[in-house]
Design an enzyme around this catalytic site. Structure first.
Site, short mmCIF file in Angstrom:
data_model
loop_
_atom_site.label_atom_id
_atom_site.label_comp_id
_atom_site.label_asym_id
_atom_site.label_seq_id
_atom_site.Cartn_x
_atom_site.Cartn_y
_atom_site.Cartn_z
N ALA A 113 1.02 -1.32 -0.04
CA ALA A 113 -0.08 0.14 -0.03
C ALA A 113 0.86 1.32 -0.14
O ALA A 113 0.59 2.12 -0.85
CB ALA A 113 -0.93 -0.12 1.17
N ASP A 155 -4.87 0.40 4.94
CA ASP A 155 -3.43 0.52 4.75
C ASP A 155 -3.20 1.68 3.85
O ASP A 155 -2.09 2.52 4.02
CB ASP A 155 -2.63 -0.72 4.49
CG ASP A 155 -3.46 -1.49 3.35
OD1 ASP A 155 -4.77 -0.91 2.83
OD2 ASP A 155 -3.01 -2.55 3.25
#
Ligand code: PMV
Length: 350
Positions: A113, A155
Site C-alpha cells: 500500500a 493501509d
C-alpha cells in the site's frame, strides 16, 4: 531529468481487522518506518523499476503494455499505479521508479500500500496535478484492489493521511483521532502472514456460516466504536479489555496462531492491559497495551517467548514530498538515505 522523492509511513492495525473488509470500522495508526520512492521522468516510453530487496531488478515494460501479463506480485502495485494515473492524466515519455524502505516487507507494515501511495503522489507532483489526499487515496485504493481483489483500504488511508484513523471500509469514513501518548508495545512473531489467503479463508467461513461470522463482525464493530471513545479519553484499562475481546473474536474466525497466542499470553501475564494480533493474523506483529511501569517486563517476556520487540513511534505524518529539485540534490539525498557509512541514517534498500 526531473525527479522527486516521496515517502509514506507503514501502518499497524489496532482493532477491527477482517470485519473492516465487510462494512465495519477499524482503527489504524501510521508508524515511523517509511517507504521511500524516487520517481524520475525519462524520454523512452517505458516504465523502469528497481526494487532489488524484493527481487525486482532492471524491470522494464513499455508504457502501452502496462498491466498486461505482469509477473511478480510486488511490481504489479507499481505498474498498475502508473497505469491508473496515466489513464486519468495522460502523459508522454516514461518513468523510472526506485524504492527504498526503512522496514522489511515481512513485518506486515503495509509495504504494498505504501509503495502504491508513493507512486501516485510522486506522479502527481512531477506532472503538476494538484490531487487532494482523498483523490490520492481513491487512485491508490483502486490499484490495490486491482492487484489483490479484496481489501478494505485501511493501509492505503494510513499511508496517505498518517496519524491514527478511525476508518470505515473503502474510505467511507476516514476520521483522525486526537489523543495523547498511546502506551503500545509491538511484538514481531517472525512469521509472514499471507493476507490474501487469510481474507479468502474468512470469506469461505462466512459463506459456510453466515450468521455466526456476521455476528462476530457485528460484535467487533461495536467494540471498535467503544475503543475509539476509550482512545480519545485515554482510558487504557478499557481499551485493553476491548483488545482482549477483539482477539477472542479473531480466534473464533480462525486467524489466530500459535506464536501469536504465546506472545499474547506472556504479555498479559507480564502485566499488559490487553494484547492482540495486528493485521490478517497467524503471523506478522501483535500489539500490546501496557501500563508504563510494566513496559520493561512485557518487553522482556516477549523476547523470552521468542518474539522481537519493535520500537516504533505511532501516529506519524502521512505521505509527503521529501525532495523535488535538480537531479543532483535528489541523488545526494538518495545516497544519504542509503547510508553513507557514517551510521547517521540507516535504511535498508527495499
Ligand atoms: O495483513 P495486513 O496487515 O495487511 O492486514 C489485513 C487486514 C484485513 O482486515 C484482514 C484486510 C483489510 O484489507 O482490511
Amino acid at each position: 531529468m526531473r525527479s522527486v522523492v516521496v515517502s509514506a509511513p507503514g501502518k499497524l492495525m489496532l482493532l477491527g481487522e477482517h470485519a473492516v473488509v465487510y462494512d465495519r470500522p477499524c482503527i489504524v495508526t501510521a508508524i515511523d518506518r517509511r517507504m521511500k520512492v524516487r520517481l524520475s521522468v525519462i524520454k523512452d516510453e517505458v516504465l523502469e523499476v528497481e526494487s532489488p530487496k524484493v527481487g525486482i531488478v532492471h524491470y522494464r515494460k513499455l508504457m502501452r503494455d502496462l498491466g498486461m501479463e505482469t509477473n511478480g506480485h510486488k511490481v504489479k502495485f507499481v505498474e498498475l499505479g502508473v497505469k491508473h494515473f496515466r489513464e486519468k492524466f495522460p502523459f508522454g515519455g516514461g518513468v523510472r521508479i526506485e524504492t527504498l524502505s526503512e522496514f522489511s516487507c515481512n513485518f506486515g507494515f503495509g509495504s504494498s500500500a505504501t509503495i502504491t501511495v508513493c507512486v501516485i503522489k510522486a506522479l502527481a507532483e512531477l506532472f503538476g496535478k494538484k490531487l487532494s489526499n482523498k483523490e490520492i487515496f481513491d487512485l491508490a485504493y483502486k490499484t490495490v484492489l486491482a492487484v489483490q481483489g479484496r481489501g478494505s483500504g485501511f493501509d492505503v488511508a494510513s499511508a496517505v493521511f498518517g496519524g491514527t484513523l478511525y476508518f470505515w471500509t473503502g474510505g467511507e469514513v476516514i476520521e483522525r483521532l486526537t489523543f495523547g501518548h498511546l502506551p503500545l508495545v509491538i511484538g514481531y512473531t517472525g512469521i509472514k502472514a499471507d493476507t490474501v489467503s487469510l481474507i479468502k479463508q474468512v470469506e469461505e467461513l462466512r459463506k459456510k456460516d453466515y450468521g455466526k461470522v456476521e455476528g462476530i463482525f457485528d460484535e467487533i464493530s461495536v467494540l471498535v466504536k467503544k475503543a475509539k471513545e476509550a482512545i480519545v479519553r485515554s482510558d487504557w484499562k478499557q481499551l485493553g479489555d476491548l483488545m482482549n475481546r477483539d482477539e477472542e473474536l479473531l480466534e473464533k474466525l480462525g486467524v489466530g496462531g500459535e506464536k501469536l497466542s504465546l506472545l499474547i499470553k506472556t504479555s498479559l501475564q507480564a502485566g499488559a492491559f490487553g494484547a492482540k494480533l495486528s493485521g490478517a493474523g497467524v503471523g506478522d506483529c501483535m500489539v500490546v497495551l501496557v501500563p508504563e511501569e510494566k513496559k520493561n517486563d512485557v518487553c522482556r517476556a516477549i523476547s523470552q517467548a521468542g518474539g522481537e520487540v519493535v520500537e516504533v513511534e505511532l501516529g506519524v505524518e502521512g505521505v509527503r514530498i521529501e525532495v523535488q529539485s535538480s537531479e543532483r540534490k535528489v541523488q545526494r539525498l538518495y545516497e544519504k538515505i542509503k547510508g553513507d557509512g557514517s551510521g547517521a541514517v540507516k535504511y535498508s534498500i527495499y
